[in-house]
Enzyme design. Structure first.
Site, PDB file in Angstrom:
ATOM      1  N   ASP A  22      53.027  43.298  54.065  1.00 45.14           N
ATOM      2  CA  ASP A  22      53.667  42.951  55.114  1.00 45.14           C
ATOM      3  C   ASP A  22      52.261  43.198  56.106  1.00 45.14           C
ATOM      4  O   ASP A  22      51.458  44.539  56.561  1.00 45.14           O
ATOM      5  CB  ASP A  22      54.721  44.070  54.701  1.00 45.14           C
ATOM      6  CG  ASP A  22      55.599  43.783  55.671  1.00 45.14           C
ATOM      7  OD1 ASP A  22      56.403  42.863  55.115  1.00 45.14           O
ATOM      8  OD2 ASP A  22      56.365  44.543  56.738  1.00 45.14           O
ATOM      9  N   ASP A  33      48.310  40.606  58.101  1.00 44.20           N
ATOM     10  CA  ASP A  33      49.010  39.895  58.737  1.00 44.20           C
ATOM     11  C   ASP A  33      49.385  38.392  57.693  1.00 44.20           C
ATOM     12  O   ASP A  33      48.253  37.693  57.274  1.00 44.20           O
ATOM     13  CB  ASP A  33      48.198  38.988  59.955  1.00 44.20           C
ATOM     14  CG  ASP A  33      48.947  37.793  60.742  1.00 44.20           C
ATOM     15  OD1 ASP A  33      49.964  37.553  59.898  1.00 44.20           O
ATOM     16  OD2 ASP A  33      48.391  37.427  61.573  1.00 44.20           O
ATOM     17  N   ASP A  59      59.367  35.260  52.067  1.00 46.72           N
ATOM     18  CA  ASP A  59      60.615  35.371  52.982  1.00 46.72           C
ATOM     19  C   ASP A  59      60.160  35.725  54.263  1.00 46.72           C
ATOM     20  O   ASP A  59      60.125  36.712  54.513  1.00 46.72           O
ATOM     21  CB  ASP A  59      61.521  36.673  51.631  1.00 46.72           C
ATOM     22  CG  ASP A  59      62.615  37.313  52.568  1.00 46.72           C
ATOM     23  OD1 ASP A  59      63.306  35.918  52.504  1.00 46.72           O
ATOM     24  OD2 ASP A  59      63.108  37.862  52.227  1.00 46.72           O
ATOM     25  N   CYS A  97      66.786  34.539  56.374  1.00 44.94           N
ATOM     26  CA  CYS A  97      68.314  34.841  56.095  1.00 44.94           C
ATOM     27  C   CYS A  97      68.850  34.605  57.509  1.00 44.94           C
ATOM     28  O   CYS A  97      69.686  35.329  57.865  1.00 44.94           O
ATOM     29  CB  CYS A  97      68.426  36.469  56.000  1.00 44.94           C
ATOM     30  SG  CYS A  97      68.288  37.534  56.684  1.00 44.94           S
TER      31      CYS A  97
END
Length: 396
Positions: A137, A165, A265, A327
Protein backbone atom coordinates in the site's frame (compact mmCIF):
# COMPACT_ATOMS: atom_id res chain seq x y z
CA UNK A 1 -26.88 9.18 11.70
CA UNK A 2 -29.97 9.85 9.58
CA UNK A 3 -30.78 7.15 7.05
CA UNK A 4 -29.65 8.14 3.57
CA UNK A 5 -33.10 7.36 2.23
CA UNK A 6 -34.25 10.50 4.09
CA UNK A 7 -31.34 12.64 2.90
CA UNK A 8 -31.81 15.10 0.02
CA UNK A 9 -29.11 13.83 -2.37
CA UNK A 10 -27.53 16.79 -4.17
CA UNK A 11 -28.57 17.46 -7.74
CA UNK A 12 -24.95 17.18 -8.84
CA UNK A 13 -24.74 13.65 -7.40
CA UNK A 14 -28.03 12.63 -8.99
CA UNK A 15 -26.69 13.92 -12.30
CA UNK A 16 -23.49 11.91 -11.73
CA UNK A 17 -25.57 8.76 -11.13
CA UNK A 18 -27.65 9.38 -14.25
CA UNK A 19 -24.56 9.94 -16.41
CA UNK A 20 -23.12 6.64 -15.19
CA UNK A 21 -26.31 4.63 -15.47
CA UNK A 22 -26.52 4.04 -11.70
CA UNK A 23 -29.97 3.59 -10.16
CA UNK A 24 -30.36 6.20 -7.37
CA UNK A 25 -32.71 3.84 -5.52
CA UNK A 26 -29.74 1.77 -4.32
CA UNK A 27 -29.06 4.58 -1.85
CA UNK A 28 -32.42 3.95 -0.19
CA UNK A 29 -31.34 0.48 0.94
CA UNK A 30 -29.31 1.53 3.97
CA UNK A 31 -31.84 0.12 6.48
CA UNK A 32 -32.10 -3.22 4.67
CA UNK A 33 -28.39 -3.73 3.98
CA UNK A 34 -26.87 -5.74 6.84
CA UNK A 35 -23.37 -5.62 8.23
CA UNK A 36 -21.18 -8.64 7.68
CA UNK A 37 -18.54 -10.40 9.72
CA UNK A 38 -16.19 -13.26 8.99
CA UNK A 39 -15.78 -15.93 11.64
CA UNK A 40 -12.22 -17.07 12.11
CA UNK A 41 -11.88 -20.72 11.03
CA UNK A 42 -11.87 -22.97 14.08
CA UNK A 43 -14.27 -20.79 16.04
CA UNK A 44 -17.47 -22.39 14.70
CA UNK A 45 -18.23 -24.16 17.98
CA UNK A 46 -18.10 -20.80 19.79
CA UNK A 47 -20.85 -19.27 17.68
CA UNK A 48 -23.45 -19.21 20.47
CA UNK A 49 -20.99 -17.58 22.86
CA UNK A 50 -20.12 -14.98 20.22
CA UNK A 51 -23.83 -14.23 19.68
CA UNK A 52 -24.28 -13.78 23.42
CA UNK A 53 -21.24 -11.50 23.52
CA UNK A 54 -22.45 -9.15 20.77
CA UNK A 55 -26.08 -9.54 21.92
CA UNK A 56 -27.24 -10.43 18.45
CA UNK A 57 -28.30 -13.50 16.48
CA UNK A 58 -25.98 -14.07 13.52
CA UNK A 59 -27.44 -15.14 10.20
CA UNK A 60 -25.27 -17.47 8.13
CA UNK A 61 -24.49 -16.29 4.60
CA UNK A 62 -25.24 -19.45 2.66
CA UNK A 63 -23.35 -18.45 -0.48
CA UNK A 64 -20.08 -17.49 1.25
CA UNK A 65 -18.36 -19.78 3.81
CA UNK A 66 -17.61 -18.39 7.28
CA UNK A 67 -19.61 -15.19 6.67
CA UNK A 68 -22.50 -14.03 8.83
CA UNK A 69 -24.82 -11.04 8.63
CA UNK A 70 -26.15 -8.88 11.45
CA UNK A 71 -28.31 -5.75 11.64
CA UNK A 72 -26.51 -2.59 10.45
CA UNK A 73 -26.78 -0.83 13.83
CA UNK A 74 -24.90 -3.55 15.76
CA UNK A 75 -21.37 -2.52 16.78
CA UNK A 76 -18.73 -5.20 17.30
CA UNK A 77 -15.57 -3.20 18.10
CA UNK A 78 -16.14 -3.25 21.87
CA UNK A 79 -17.05 -6.95 22.00
CA UNK A 80 -14.73 -9.53 23.54
CA UNK A 81 -15.06 -11.71 20.43
CA UNK A 82 -13.72 -8.93 18.21
CA UNK A 83 -10.96 -7.94 20.59
CA UNK A 84 -9.83 -11.57 20.86
CA UNK A 85 -9.72 -11.92 17.06
CA UNK A 86 -12.57 -14.40 16.66
CA UNK A 87 -14.52 -12.17 14.27
CA UNK A 88 -13.81 -9.18 12.06
CA UNK A 89 -15.90 -6.96 9.86
CA UNK A 90 -15.74 -7.40 6.09
CA UNK A 91 -18.50 -6.86 3.55
CA UNK A 92 -19.72 -10.01 1.82
CA UNK A 93 -19.04 -8.49 -1.60
CA UNK A 94 -15.40 -7.95 -0.62
CA UNK A 95 -15.30 -11.53 0.60
CA UNK A 96 -16.62 -12.63 -2.79
CA UNK A 97 -13.75 -10.81 -4.53
CA UNK A 98 -11.24 -12.72 -2.39
CA UNK A 99 -13.12 -15.98 -2.93
CA UNK A 100 -12.92 -15.40 -6.70
CA UNK A 101 -9.15 -15.86 -6.51
CA UNK A 102 -9.64 -19.57 -5.73
CA UNK A 103 -6.72 -19.58 -3.32
CA UNK A 104 -5.07 -22.96 -2.82
CA UNK A 105 -2.64 -24.11 -0.10
CA UNK A 106 0.90 -23.10 -1.00
CA UNK A 107 -0.11 -20.17 -3.22
CA UNK A 108 1.96 -17.00 -3.23
CA UNK A 109 -0.50 -14.10 -3.24
CA UNK A 110 -0.05 -10.39 -3.91
CA UNK A 111 -2.53 -7.90 -2.42
CA UNK A 112 -1.54 -4.77 -4.34
CA UNK A 113 -3.81 -2.31 -2.46
CA UNK A 114 -3.83 -4.01 0.93
CA UNK A 115 -5.16 -1.36 3.34
CA UNK A 116 -7.22 -1.37 5.48
CA UNK A 117 -6.55 -5.12 5.75
CA UNK A 118 -9.75 -7.18 6.04
CA UNK A 119 -9.24 -8.84 2.63
CA UNK A 120 -5.58 -9.40 3.49
CA UNK A 121 -6.64 -11.27 6.65
CA UNK A 122 -9.09 -13.40 4.68
CA UNK A 123 -6.38 -14.33 2.16
CA UNK A 124 -4.05 -15.35 5.00
CA UNK A 125 -6.80 -17.44 6.60
CA UNK A 126 -7.47 -19.25 3.33
CA UNK A 127 -3.77 -20.04 2.91
CA UNK A 128 -3.35 -21.42 6.40
CA UNK A 129 0.18 -22.52 7.25
CA UNK A 130 1.50 -22.45 3.69
CA UNK A 131 2.46 -20.12 0.87
CA UNK A 132 2.86 -16.40 1.42
CA UNK A 133 1.04 -13.10 1.12
CA UNK A 134 2.71 -9.87 0.07
CA UNK A 135 0.69 -6.79 1.03
CA UNK A 136 1.44 -3.45 -0.63
CA UNK A 137 0.00 0.00 0.00
CA UNK A 138 1.21 3.51 -0.77
CA UNK A 139 0.06 4.91 2.60
CA UNK A 140 2.35 3.90 5.46
CA UNK A 141 -0.14 4.69 8.25
CA UNK A 142 -2.81 2.58 6.54
CA UNK A 143 -0.42 -0.31 6.00
CA UNK A 144 0.61 -0.04 9.66
CA UNK A 145 -3.07 -0.71 10.46
CA UNK A 146 -2.82 -3.88 8.33
CA UNK A 147 0.20 -4.92 10.35
CA UNK A 148 -1.79 -4.45 13.56
CA UNK A 149 -4.61 -6.59 12.17
CA UNK A 150 -2.49 -9.54 11.04
CA UNK A 151 -0.74 -9.56 14.41
CA UNK A 152 -4.02 -9.29 16.30
CA UNK A 153 -5.49 -12.27 14.44
CA UNK A 154 -2.19 -14.18 14.65
CA UNK A 155 -2.02 -14.43 10.85
CA UNK A 156 1.31 -12.79 10.19
CA UNK A 157 3.71 -15.74 9.95
CA UNK A 158 3.43 -16.02 6.16
CA UNK A 159 3.01 -12.31 5.46
CA UNK A 160 5.27 -9.45 4.41
CA UNK A 161 4.15 -5.82 4.06
CA UNK A 162 5.71 -3.15 1.83
CA UNK A 163 5.00 0.57 1.71
CA UNK A 164 5.20 1.21 -2.02
CA UNK A 165 3.38 2.50 -5.07
CA UNK A 166 1.36 -0.47 -6.29
CA UNK A 167 1.65 0.80 -9.85
CA UNK A 168 5.43 0.32 -9.84
CA UNK A 169 6.07 -2.35 -7.17
CA UNK A 170 8.33 -5.01 -8.71
CA UNK A 171 9.27 -7.63 -6.11
CA UNK A 172 8.21 -11.22 -6.72
CA UNK A 173 7.51 -13.84 -4.02
CA UNK A 174 10.22 -15.75 -2.22
CA UNK A 175 9.76 -19.33 -3.31
CA UNK A 176 11.86 -20.98 -0.62
CA UNK A 177 11.37 -24.51 -1.88
CA UNK A 178 11.84 -23.84 -5.60
CA UNK A 179 14.70 -23.47 -8.05
CA UNK A 180 14.29 -19.71 -7.71
CA UNK A 181 16.30 -19.96 -4.50
CA UNK A 182 19.40 -20.31 -6.68
CA UNK A 183 18.36 -17.24 -8.67
CA UNK A 184 18.09 -15.25 -5.44
CA UNK A 185 21.52 -16.47 -4.38
CA UNK A 186 23.44 -15.69 -7.56
CA UNK A 187 25.08 -12.60 -6.09
CA UNK A 188 26.26 -14.41 -2.97
CA UNK A 189 26.32 -12.80 0.46
CA UNK A 190 29.22 -10.63 1.50
CA UNK A 191 30.71 -10.98 4.95
CA UNK A 192 29.41 -7.68 6.34
CA UNK A 193 26.08 -7.67 4.56
CA UNK A 194 22.93 -7.25 6.65
CA UNK A 195 20.76 -10.38 6.92
CA UNK A 196 17.15 -10.19 8.07
CA UNK A 197 16.50 -11.73 11.47
CA UNK A 198 13.07 -12.41 12.96
CA UNK A 199 10.95 -9.28 12.82
CA UNK A 200 10.74 -6.97 15.81
CA UNK A 201 8.93 -3.66 16.14
CA UNK A 202 12.23 -2.02 17.08
CA UNK A 203 15.12 -2.14 14.64
CA UNK A 204 18.28 -3.67 16.14
CA UNK A 205 21.02 -1.26 17.19
CA UNK A 206 23.49 -2.63 14.62
CA UNK A 207 20.96 -2.16 11.81
CA UNK A 208 20.22 1.43 12.87
CA UNK A 209 23.96 2.16 13.05
CA UNK A 210 24.53 0.69 9.59
CA UNK A 211 21.60 2.65 8.13
CA UNK A 212 22.83 5.91 9.64
CA UNK A 213 26.29 5.25 8.20
CA UNK A 214 24.86 4.54 4.75
CA UNK A 215 22.76 7.72 4.87
CA UNK A 216 25.81 9.73 5.91
CA UNK A 217 27.84 8.27 3.04
CA UNK A 218 25.02 8.86 0.56
CA UNK A 219 24.39 5.17 -0.13
CA UNK A 220 20.84 5.08 1.16
CA UNK A 221 17.91 7.38 0.45
CA UNK A 222 16.08 8.66 3.50
CA UNK A 223 12.87 7.17 2.12
CA UNK A 224 13.28 3.68 0.73
CA UNK A 225 10.82 2.48 -1.89
CA UNK A 226 9.60 -0.13 -1.31
CA UNK A 227 9.88 -0.02 2.48
CA UNK A 228 9.48 -3.33 4.31
CA UNK A 229 7.53 -2.64 7.52
CA UNK A 230 6.68 -6.21 8.54
CA UNK A 231 7.58 -9.80 7.74
CA UNK A 232 6.58 -13.06 9.38
CA UNK A 233 8.97 -15.81 10.34
CA UNK A 234 7.69 -18.06 7.52
CA UNK A 235 7.49 -15.35 4.83
CA UNK A 236 10.88 -16.27 3.39
CA UNK A 237 12.51 -12.98 4.46
CA UNK A 238 14.35 -14.28 7.54
CA UNK A 239 17.94 -15.11 6.61
CA UNK A 240 17.89 -13.14 3.35
CA UNK A 241 20.09 -10.20 2.50
CA UNK A 242 18.77 -6.87 1.24
CA UNK A 243 20.39 -7.49 -2.13
CA UNK A 244 18.49 -10.76 -2.44
CA UNK A 245 15.18 -9.35 -1.22
CA UNK A 246 15.17 -6.30 -3.49
CA UNK A 247 16.69 -7.98 -6.53
CA UNK A 248 15.22 -7.03 -9.91
CA UNK A 249 14.17 -9.98 -12.06
CA UNK A 250 13.43 -10.43 -15.75
CA UNK A 251 10.03 -10.84 -17.41
CA UNK A 252 10.91 -14.48 -18.09
CA UNK A 253 11.62 -15.09 -14.40
CA UNK A 254 8.31 -13.42 -13.46
CA UNK A 255 6.44 -15.67 -15.89
CA UNK A 256 7.82 -18.68 -13.99
CA UNK A 257 8.23 -17.42 -10.44
CA UNK A 258 5.71 -14.57 -10.16
CA UNK A 259 2.65 -14.60 -7.94
CA UNK A 260 0.08 -17.39 -8.24
CA UNK A 261 -2.76 -15.02 -7.35
CA UNK A 262 -3.01 -11.22 -7.42
CA UNK A 263 -5.74 -9.03 -5.90
CA UNK A 264 -6.08 -5.47 -7.21
CA UNK A 265 -8.82 -3.81 -5.16
CA UNK A 266 -8.11 -0.42 -6.66
CA UNK A 267 -8.57 3.07 -5.24
CA UNK A 268 -11.82 4.56 -6.56
CA UNK A 269 -14.52 7.14 -5.91
CA UNK A 270 -16.34 4.76 -3.48
CA UNK A 271 -19.70 5.73 -4.97
CA UNK A 272 -20.90 2.12 -4.59
CA UNK A 273 -20.52 2.24 -0.82
CA UNK A 274 -23.66 3.49 0.90
CA UNK A 275 -21.75 3.94 4.16
CA UNK A 276 -19.15 6.06 2.40
CA UNK A 277 -21.74 8.27 0.68
CA UNK A 278 -23.58 8.55 4.00
CA UNK A 279 -20.49 10.14 5.57
CA UNK A 280 -20.91 13.22 3.40
CA UNK A 281 -23.81 14.25 5.65
CA UNK A 282 -21.16 15.04 8.27
CA UNK A 283 -18.34 16.00 5.93
CA UNK A 284 -20.55 18.32 3.90
CA UNK A 285 -22.08 17.61 0.50
CA UNK A 286 -19.70 20.15 -1.04
CA UNK A 287 -16.89 17.75 -0.13
CA UNK A 288 -18.52 15.16 -2.38
CA UNK A 289 -17.99 17.36 -5.42
CA UNK A 290 -14.24 17.26 -4.81
CA UNK A 291 -13.94 13.60 -3.78
CA UNK A 292 -16.49 11.90 -6.04
CA UNK A 293 -17.82 14.20 -8.73
CA UNK A 294 -14.72 16.08 -9.84
CA UNK A 295 -14.06 15.00 -13.44
CA UNK A 296 -10.32 15.65 -13.24
CA UNK A 297 -9.97 13.46 -10.15
CA UNK A 298 -12.00 10.69 -11.79
CA UNK A 299 -9.74 10.85 -14.84
CA UNK A 300 -6.68 10.61 -12.58
CA UNK A 301 -8.23 7.62 -10.81
CA UNK A 302 -8.91 5.71 -14.03
CA UNK A 303 -5.29 6.23 -15.05
CA UNK A 304 -4.16 4.92 -11.65
CA UNK A 305 -6.58 1.96 -11.84
CA UNK A 306 -5.24 0.99 -15.25
CA UNK A 307 -1.64 1.23 -14.01
CA UNK A 308 -2.42 -0.88 -10.92
CA UNK A 309 -4.14 -3.55 -13.02
CA UNK A 310 -1.29 -3.55 -15.55
CA UNK A 311 1.40 -3.86 -12.91
CA UNK A 312 -0.46 -6.52 -10.95
CA UNK A 313 -0.81 -8.56 -14.14
CA UNK A 314 2.90 -8.06 -14.91
CA UNK A 315 3.78 -9.68 -11.56
CA UNK A 316 1.46 -12.67 -12.15
CA UNK A 317 3.01 -15.95 -13.30
CA UNK A 318 1.73 -17.62 -16.44
CA UNK A 319 -1.39 -19.61 -15.53
CA UNK A 320 -2.06 -17.52 -12.42
CA UNK A 321 -5.25 -15.62 -11.59
CA UNK A 322 -5.82 -11.91 -10.97
CA UNK A 323 -8.97 -10.29 -9.56
CA UNK A 324 -9.65 -6.61 -10.24
CA UNK A 325 -12.30 -4.91 -8.12
CA UNK A 326 -13.53 -1.47 -7.13
CA UNK A 327 -16.35 -0.22 -4.91
CA UNK A 328 -17.39 2.18 -7.65
CA UNK A 329 -20.37 1.40 -9.86
CA UNK A 330 -19.29 3.64 -12.77
CA UNK A 331 -18.39 2.10 -16.12
CA UNK A 332 -15.37 4.41 -16.41
CA UNK A 333 -13.65 2.85 -13.38
CA UNK A 334 -14.65 -0.73 -14.20
CA UNK A 335 -15.63 -2.01 -17.63
CA UNK A 336 -13.80 0.79 -19.46
CA UNK A 337 -10.58 0.01 -17.57
CA UNK A 338 -11.01 -3.72 -18.26
CA UNK A 339 -11.67 -3.17 -21.98
CA UNK A 340 -8.62 -0.96 -22.40
CA UNK A 341 -6.46 -3.42 -20.49
CA UNK A 342 -7.61 -6.39 -22.60
CA UNK A 343 -7.01 -4.48 -25.83
CA UNK A 344 -3.38 -3.86 -24.88
CA UNK A 345 -2.59 -7.23 -23.25
CA UNK A 346 -2.97 -10.22 -25.60
CA UNK A 347 -1.80 -12.53 -22.80
CA UNK A 348 -4.81 -11.59 -20.64
CA UNK A 349 -8.10 -13.49 -20.70
CA UNK A 350 -11.25 -12.97 -18.66
CA UNK A 351 -12.45 -15.99 -16.71
CA UNK A 352 -15.84 -17.08 -15.43
CA UNK A 353 -15.78 -16.78 -11.65
CA UNK A 354 -16.35 -20.18 -10.04
CA UNK A 355 -19.48 -20.50 -7.89
CA UNK A 356 -20.72 -17.07 -8.98
CA UNK A 357 -23.93 -18.59 -10.35
CA UNK A 358 -25.06 -18.92 -6.72
CA UNK A 359 -24.04 -15.37 -5.77
CA UNK A 360 -26.69 -12.63 -5.48
CA UNK A 361 -25.22 -10.30 -8.10
CA UNK A 362 -25.67 -9.08 -11.67
CA UNK A 363 -23.50 -9.46 -14.74
CA UNK A 364 -21.43 -6.45 -15.68
CA UNK A 365 -21.53 -4.80 -19.11
CA UNK A 366 -18.74 -7.19 -20.15
CA UNK A 367 -19.57 -10.91 -20.00
CA UNK A 368 -17.93 -12.78 -17.07
CA UNK A 369 -17.67 -9.60 -14.95
CA UNK A 370 -19.91 -9.15 -11.88
CA UNK A 371 -21.63 -6.30 -10.08
CA UNK A 372 -22.87 -6.32 -6.49
CA UNK A 373 -25.18 -3.58 -5.22
CA UNK A 374 -27.33 -3.02 -2.11
CA UNK A 375 -30.67 -3.74 -3.78
CA UNK A 376 -29.60 -6.84 -5.71
CA UNK A 377 -27.10 -8.32 -3.27
CA UNK A 378 -27.84 -6.78 0.14
CA UNK A 379 -24.14 -5.83 0.20
CA UNK A 380 -22.08 -2.79 -0.56
CA UNK A 381 -21.56 -2.01 -4.24
CA UNK A 382 -18.62 -3.79 -5.90
CA UNK A 383 -17.40 -4.61 -9.40
CA UNK A 384 -15.35 -7.81 -9.88
CA UNK A 385 -13.42 -9.12 -12.88
CA UNK A 386 -11.11 -12.16 -12.98
CA UNK A 387 -8.21 -12.68 -15.39
CA UNK A 388 -5.65 -15.34 -16.16
CA UNK A 389 -2.27 -14.96 -17.89
CA UNK A 390 -1.75 -17.01 -21.03
CA UNK A 391 1.61 -18.10 -22.46
CA UNK A 392 1.93 -16.40 -25.86
CA UNK A 393 5.38 -16.23 -27.47
CA UNK A 394 7.65 -14.01 -25.36
CA UNK A 395 5.06 -11.32 -24.69
CA UNK A 396 4.18 -12.59 -21.21
Amino acid sequence: MEAISNLPLPDAFLEFLNENGIDPSIYTATDSTPRYIRLKPGCEEQLEAIEADIKCKLEKVEWLPNFYSLPPHIQIASSKSYQEGKIYGIDAASGAAVSALNISPGDHVLDLCAAPGAKLCMVLELLGNSGSVTGVDVAKHRLAACRTLVQKYKLGDHCRLFVADGASFSLIPIRVHSDFKSVNREFGVEKDEFLYKEWTSRRPWKERKRANKEIKNGFLELIQDPELIYYGRCSGVVGMSKIELFKTVSRHEISQYGYDKVLVDAECTHDGSIKHIQKFENWGWSTMERRVLDAERTDDLTVLQFRLLTNGFKLLRVGGNLVYSTCSLTHAQNEDVVERFLSLNPCAELLVIDDSESWPCKSGRIPKTLRFDPLTSRTSGLFVAKFTKLAKDNRC
